[in-house]
Design a protein around this motif. Sequence first.
Motif, PDB file in Angstrom:
ATOM      1  N   TYR A  96       8.676  32.239  72.389  1.00 41.82           N
ATOM      2  CA  TYR A  96       8.399  32.984  71.166  1.00 41.82           C
ATOM      3  C   TYR A  96       9.639  33.003  70.288  1.00 41.82           C
ATOM      4  CZ  TYR A  96       7.240  36.779  68.022  1.00 41.82           C
ATOM      5  OH  TYR A  96       7.010  37.518  66.912  1.00 41.82           O
ATOM      6  N   ASP A  97       9.470  32.708  68.997  1.00 37.93           N
ATOM      7  CA  ASP A  97      10.572  32.671  68.052  1.00 37.93           C
ATOM      8  C   ASP A  97      10.255  33.641  66.917  1.00 37.93           C
ATOM      9  OD1 ASP A  97      12.772  32.078  66.568  1.00 37.93           O
ATOM     10  OD2 ASP A  97      12.177  30.022  66.070  1.00 37.93           O
ATOM     11  N   ALA A  98      10.896  34.824  66.928  1.00 37.11           N
ATOM     12  CA  ALA A  98      10.633  35.862  65.933  1.00 37.11           C
ATOM     13  C   ALA A  98      11.068  35.425  64.541  1.00 37.11           C
ATOM     14  CB  ALA A  98      11.345  37.152  66.316  1.00 37.11           C
ATOM     15  N   SER A  99      12.109  34.622  64.436  1.00 39.70           N
ATOM     16  CA  SER A  99      12.579  34.194  63.115  1.00 39.70           C
ATOM     17  C   SER A  99      11.550  33.304  62.427  1.00 39.70           C
ATOM     18  CB  SER A  99      13.915  33.467  63.236  1.00 39.70           C
ATOM     19  OG  SER A  99      13.762  32.283  63.982  1.00 39.70           O
ATOM     20  N   ARG A 100      10.771  32.551  63.211  1.00 39.30           N
ATOM     21  CA  ARG A 100       9.737  31.702  62.631  1.00 39.30           C
ATOM     22  C   ARG A 100       8.631  32.554  62.020  1.00 39.30           C
ATOM     23  NH1 ARG A 100       7.565  27.620  66.743  1.00 39.30           N
ATOM     24  NH2 ARG A 100       5.852  29.048  66.929  1.00 39.30           N
ATOM     25  N   ASP A 101       8.268  33.672  62.687  1.00 42.04           N
ATOM     26  CA  ASP A 101       7.261  34.578  62.136  1.00 42.04           C
ATOM     27  C   ASP A 101       7.762  35.235  60.853  1.00 42.04           C
ATOM     28  OD1 ASP A 101       5.494  33.979  64.138  1.00 42.04           O
ATOM     29  OD2 ASP A 101       5.946  35.774  65.332  1.00 42.04           O
ATOM     30  N   ALA A 102       9.040  35.609  60.824  1.00 40.73           N
ATOM     31  CA  ALA A 102       9.603  36.230  59.634  1.00 40.73           C
ATOM     32  C   ALA A 102       9.606  35.240  58.474  1.00 40.73           C
ATOM     33  CB  ALA A 102      11.020  36.723  59.917  1.00 40.73           C
ATOM     34  N   GLN A 103       9.918  33.983  58.737  1.00 37.90           N
ATOM     35  CA  GLN A 103       9.912  32.968  57.690  1.00 37.90           C
ATOM     36  C   GLN A 103       8.497  32.728  57.175  1.00 37.90           C
ATOM     37  OE1 GLN A 103      12.506  31.568  56.198  1.00 37.90           O
ATOM     38  NE2 GLN A 103      11.108  30.482  54.831  1.00 37.90           N
ATOM     39  N   ALA A 104       7.513  32.708  58.066  1.00 41.53           N
ATOM     40  CA  ALA A 104       6.123  32.521  57.648  1.00 41.53           C
ATOM     41  C   ALA A 104       5.666  33.684  56.778  1.00 41.53           C
ATOM     42  CB  ALA A 104       5.225  32.384  58.868  1.00 41.53           C
ATOM     43  N   GLN A 105       6.067  34.912  57.113  1.00 43.68           N
ATOM     44  CA  GLN A 105       5.710  36.083  56.314  1.00 43.68           C
ATOM     45  C   GLN A 105       6.381  36.017  54.944  1.00 43.68           C
ATOM     46  OE1 GLN A 105       3.449  38.402  57.041  1.00 43.68           O
ATOM     47  NE2 GLN A 105       3.761  39.246  55.011  1.00 43.68           N
ATOM     48  N   ASP A 107       7.246  33.291  53.345  1.00 36.77           N
ATOM     49  CA  ASP A 107       6.559  32.250  52.596  1.00 36.77           C
ATOM     50  C   ASP A 107       5.231  32.756  52.041  1.00 36.77           C
ATOM     51  OD1 ASP A 107       8.628  30.520  53.098  1.00 36.77           O
ATOM     52  OD2 ASP A 107       7.585  29.486  54.750  1.00 36.77           O
TER      53      ASP A 107
END
Length: 113
Positions: A96-105, A107
């Motif tokens: 799980y990569d929390a930074s990827r979710d933050a970047q998607a949000q 965007d």
Amino acid sequence: MKKTYLLNVEGKNRDRLLDAAKHDIRKYVKRERARPLPAEVDFFDFNCRLGSSQETAVEVHFAALFTAIDTLTKDGASQFYAEVVTSHGQRTAKPYDASRDAQAQADADYQDN
């Protein structure tokens, strides 16, 4: 499949023998992948070794096997040993990569504005 392929045979073209060896390996892989998977297995994986002889063979990733064969035979080797053994593969979940979710949000927020 464990086999030594001869490339210098009297009366036969070296390039055709090399192509026939590659075809033989591809045919084996296709036949193995067509078998039904056991219940606990996600896919068939292949453990490969390649060298000028069985004693000098080193482990090679399947995706790089044919490139390695070309590299090995480019110098004019008279034979090569290829070992392709089927193994059972299990898929693993990506961490799980929390930074990827933050970047998607971020965007998604940008596109809304």
